[in-house]
Design a protein around this motif. Structure first.
Motif, short mmCIF file in Angstrom:
data_model
loop_
_atom_site.label_atom_id
_atom_site.label_comp_id
_atom_site.label_asym_id
_atom_site.label_seq_id
_atom_site.Cartn_x
_atom_site.Cartn_y
_atom_site.Cartn_z
N ILE A 91 -81.18 -89.67 14.24
CA ILE A 91 -81.36 -90.27 15.56
C ILE A 91 -80.37 -91.41 15.79
O ILE A 91 -80.12 -91.81 16.92
CB ILE A 91 -82.81 -90.76 15.74
N VAL A 92 -79.77 -91.91 14.73
CA VAL A 92 -78.82 -93.01 14.89
C VAL A 92 -77.48 -92.49 15.43
O VAL A 92 -76.72 -93.23 16.05
CB VAL A 92 -78.61 -93.75 13.55
N ALA A 133 -79.08 -88.99 19.93
CA ALA A 133 -79.95 -89.92 20.65
C ALA A 133 -79.90 -89.65 22.14
O ALA A 133 -80.91 -89.74 22.84
CB ALA A 133 -79.56 -91.35 20.34
N LEU A 134 -78.71 -89.31 22.64
CA LEU A 134 -78.58 -89.02 24.06
C LEU A 134 -79.37 -87.76 24.43
O LEU A 134 -80.02 -87.70 25.48
CB LEU A 134 -77.10 -88.83 24.42
N SER A 188 -82.99 -88.67 24.42
CA SER A 188 -83.33 -89.47 25.59
C SER A 188 -83.49 -88.59 26.83
O SER A 188 -84.44 -88.75 27.60
CB SER A 188 -82.23 -90.50 25.80
N GLU A 217 -86.70 -86.67 26.48
CA GLU A 217 -87.89 -87.49 26.71
C GLU A 217 -88.16 -87.62 28.21
O GLU A 217 -89.29 -87.50 28.66
CB GLU A 217 -87.70 -88.87 26.08
N GLU A 218 -87.09 -87.81 28.96
CA GLU A 218 -87.26 -87.92 30.41
C GLU A 218 -87.84 -86.64 31.01
O GLU A 218 -88.76 -86.68 31.82
CB GLU A 218 -85.90 -88.19 31.07
N SER A 272 -91.44 -86.19 29.94
CA SER A 272 -92.29 -87.15 30.61
C SER A 272 -92.59 -86.71 32.05
O SER A 272 -93.72 -86.84 32.52
CB SER A 272 -91.59 -88.51 30.59
N SER A 312 -95.64 -86.14 26.18
CA SER A 312 -95.00 -87.14 25.36
C SER A 312 -93.99 -86.44 24.46
O SER A 312 -94.12 -85.25 24.19
CB SER A 312 -96.01 -87.85 24.46
N LEU A 313 -93.01 -87.19 24.01
CA LEU A 313 -92.03 -86.64 23.09
C LEU A 313 -91.95 -87.52 21.86
O LEU A 313 -91.76 -88.73 21.96
CB LEU A 313 -90.66 -86.55 23.76
N THR A 314 -92.17 -86.94 20.71
CA THR A 314 -92.09 -87.68 19.46
C THR A 314 -90.81 -87.31 18.74
O THR A 314 -90.55 -86.14 18.47
CB THR A 314 -93.30 -87.37 18.56
N ILE A 315 -89.99 -88.32 18.45
CA ILE A 315 -88.72 -88.08 17.79
C ILE A 315 -88.91 -88.15 16.27
O ILE A 315 -89.47 -89.11 15.76
CB ILE A 315 -87.67 -89.12 18.23
N ASN A 321 -87.03 -87.90 12.57
CA ASN A 321 -85.75 -88.05 11.90
C ASN A 321 -85.78 -87.27 10.58
O ASN A 321 -86.40 -87.69 9.63
CB ASN A 321 -85.55 -89.55 11.61
N ILE A 351 -82.63 -96.22 23.48
CA ILE A 351 -82.58 -95.57 22.17
C ILE A 351 -81.16 -95.12 21.83
O ILE A 351 -80.83 -94.89 20.66
CB ILE A 351 -83.56 -94.38 22.10
N VAL A 352 -80.30 -95.03 22.83
CA VAL A 352 -78.93 -94.61 22.57
C VAL A 352 -78.12 -95.74 21.92
O VAL A 352 -77.14 -95.49 21.23
CB VAL A 352 -78.26 -94.10 23.86
N ALA A 361 -81.67 -97.77 17.65
CA ALA A 361 -81.99 -96.50 16.98
C ALA A 361 -82.19 -96.72 15.49
O ALA A 361 -83.06 -96.10 14.88
CB ALA A 361 -80.87 -95.49 17.23
N GLU A 420 -89.88 -95.58 11.78
CA GLU A 420 -90.47 -94.26 11.62
C GLU A 420 -90.74 -93.98 10.15
O GLU A 420 -91.81 -93.46 9.79
CB GLU A 420 -89.53 -93.19 12.20
N LEU A 462 -94.75 -91.91 14.74
CA LEU A 462 -94.14 -92.91 15.59
C LEU A 462 -93.52 -92.22 16.80
O LEU A 462 -92.72 -91.30 16.65
CB LEU A 462 -93.06 -93.68 14.82
N THR A 463 -93.90 -92.64 17.97
CA THR A 463 -93.34 -92.07 19.19
C THR A 463 -92.39 -93.07 19.81
O THR A 463 -92.78 -94.22 20.08
CB THR A 463 -94.46 -91.72 20.19
N ASN A 477 -88.40 -94.69 25.66
CA ASN A 477 -87.18 -95.25 26.23
C ASN A 477 -87.50 -95.93 27.55
O ASN A 477 -87.72 -95.27 28.55
CB ASN A 477 -86.20 -94.09 26.46
N ARG A 515 -85.65 -97.94 29.37
CA ARG A 515 -84.49 -98.25 30.22
C ARG A 515 -84.59 -99.66 30.79
O ARG A 515 -84.13 -99.93 31.90
CB ARG A 515 -84.36 -97.24 31.36
N ARG A 575 -100.69 -96.64 27.18
CA ARG A 575 -101.07 -95.56 26.28
C ARG A 575 -101.91 -96.07 25.12
O ARG A 575 -102.47 -95.29 24.36
CB ARG A 575 -99.84 -94.84 25.77
#
Lengths: 367, 367
Positions: A78-79, A84-85, A88, A91-92, A95, A100-103, A105, B78-79, B84, B91, B101-102, B105, B107, B119
DNA sequence: CTGAAAGCGCTTACAG
DNA sequence: CTGAAAGCGCTTACAG
């Protein structure tokens, strides 16, 4: 504060119903817009919710609906801002659809990937977006085919039954390599991702294709395939320059690899593009600010995230499409890392030797 | 495939219990290690689980336990690889403790932050790590104080009752500015974060402190505070150079701002550190690969993530500590963006004018 | 020690 | 149309 009630029980839909003098079912239906109520009733419910400070319990809803309303996003790193983009953008999109979106790694570790995929089995996720970054040994395929709620992004898992969304890897590599050839390069090295991994294979194919179109031979001693690891690229570069005749240009299969190459060049006091040219793949943020500004192939992370979520939600809702592999278009971002070969008298088209074209990079669209 | 059962019911703990000839309670206790069973019973249960392919339903467990086993991580971007990295470390720590861990972002939009904090109310999260990046208008404070399951990371929300984990901002800024002063700079600009935001205030304070220690005055016309936005820094730089006498060095309150400054300098054909020196804050990955390699203040993202999760889990489990603000130590990573002032005949300590010390950057520890 | 039963807080098929 | 009741699949206080 209140010693009297050890557990100050959360207010439930029953409490609201009681206060508003209706049934819990009515409140539930009202809240999910499945019921038109007379205005006075509505106001009583609204007032009760307000007064009791009622918030529906998501865990109860999820158990009842048998849906976690959550999707997983598995990425190797994710780094890495490229991933990450995508995360992101995903996630949008998720949403907007109420998910929900869980990232997650994975650090490119298959055991972690498998463990994360298992969260579909225990209902933590309704589905998963999988961005793996290594060659599958068969376990990913088996796991995916066991639950079938996975969309493959960016890299393939051969044999998996799943929707797929990949970049136009071959086209992009062709574009990048042709760009070098146009600047007069004939001795071009390839430093790319692993053999057997989709991006590695397809980009190498594009590299060869550009050579073939220009009636140029590929010197196999200049072809380096390996993991997407900065240090591996660093070492490949040193090997390239240790041998007799180094190349005049490099096509790198990923910006991370390009970064390793740039670091190695710097350590060897070589300047880009004076001593050699470099084109890469991904277009990570700030690629324009590196030394030199990096000419690279851009893929839309927005597309990856957005369309990936779309495919997954369709899969979850059983609105299955044709199982075609979808592709993200690519384009070449021309910046400052390419010039004519050193000691070459060949005429070049642009004046791009030392001076970088950094702002508003010239964009060459892919096919 | 099977048209007979429309919904092929998931196998439950009852099915396992039935198959193993024990009660569901026994299975539940066995699986959570609350029960020592005779070996034959164990094997029967294990066999049943295996045969029926049983996976406990996480949503049911969570409803029953009144815990989502999930924590939220709210970040403005997060970008940005600095955030990150913190998310990634968090995480890992959460995962070790059995929590998901969720990543959310925001913004940097307060409405999204508030929505994400809600939440906690609907039980999606047991708690939240909040990294905000703007000045609170009071709504964040109110929201946090209403549920008290929030840990503040990196930036403050004044008035909030919450554990806090911040960097040694003032020390870092002092270190960075002193480094410039040691190289002979007397006319130093500050381009940093917003007034009223913790990092902005404290770093500005450190900037002034270094001046005071060197008996130097701060020229207030060279002080620019604004949002952590690349373009804002870009504009600030152009303003600095539009006036009569530009500074010979800049301390930038964040690497993102430094990137904006570098872009502006490039567009104006100014070279760093030949035409001016630059020191920054954060140490994002690849800062060593920019042009020039960026001298910047490093804060441990690992510490931020790991200790942040620790504080949050303590809060969730009511193991509350003293409500002190904890601090992450900083250190100066000396690379290639600092030299003596232009047109200066003052002796410099290192030979660092043009040549970058890029590999294994010299590290100056913070206090 | 063990199991039957109640409870977590929703949703929705079903009957009135 | 509306509400009582069953059900989602766990955990655990309680009684035997």
């Amino acid at each position: 504060m209140d010693k009297e009630h050890r557990k100050p029980k959360a207010t439930t839909i029953r409490d609201v119903a009681h206060a508003a003098n209706v049934s819990p079912a009515a409140v539930s239906r009202y809240l999910s817009n499945q019921l038109q109520l007379p205005v006075p009733t509505k106001s009583r419910i609204d007032a009760a919710i307000e007064a009791l400070n009622y918030v529906p319990n998501a865990m109860a809803r999820r158990l009842s609906l048998n849906s976690s309303e959550t999707i997983g996003f598995i990425t190797s790193d994710i780094v890495n801002s490229f991933f990450a983009l995508i995360a992101s953008a995903a996630e949008e999109a998720a949403s907007r659809a109420g998910y929900s979106l869980t990232i997650l790694n994975s650090r490119n570790d298959i055991d972690r990937e498998l463990q994360f995929l298992s969260r579909i089995d225990d209902r933590q996720f309704d589905g998963v977006l999988l961005l793996t970054n290594h060659v599958d040994d068969g376990r990913l395929r088996t796991k995916i085919n066991a639950n079938r709620r996975v969309v493959l992004l960016d890299e393939d898992v051969p044999g998996a039954v799943a929707p797929r969304l990949f970049a136009e890897n071959q086209t992009g590599a062709d574009l990048a390599t042709a760009h070098l050839i146009e600047h007069g390069h004939k001795r071009i090295a390839y430093v790319g991702g692993p053999r057997g991994l989709l991006s590695g294979e397809e980009r190498l194919k594009g590299f060869r294709q550009a050579h073939a179109k220009a009636l140029l031979d590929v010197d196999e001693r200049l072809v380096f395939s390996g993991p997407y690891d900065e240090r591996v690229a660093y070492d490949s570069f040193r090997q390239l320059w240790a041998g007799g005749e180094p190349p005049t240009a490099i096509f790198s299969g990923g910006d991370l690899l390009a970064l390793g190459i740039m670091q190695a060049a710097r350590d060897m006091h070589l300047r880009i593009p004076r001593d050699f040219s470099l084109v890469s793949f991904d277009d990570i943020p700030h690629a324009a600010l590196f030394d030199p500004p990096l000419t690279t192939v851009r893929q839309s992370t927005q597309d990856f995230g957005q369309r990936g979520v779309g495919l997954l939600l369709d899969l979850i809702n059983h609105e299955v499409h044709a199982p075609d592999t979808l592709r993200i278009p690519v384009s070449l971002m021309v910046r400052g890392s390419v010039a004519a070969p050193p000691r070459s008298h060949r005429t070049v088209h642009d004046g791009g030797a030392g001076k970088a074209q950094h702002i508003g990079a010239q964009k060459v669209e892919g096919v």
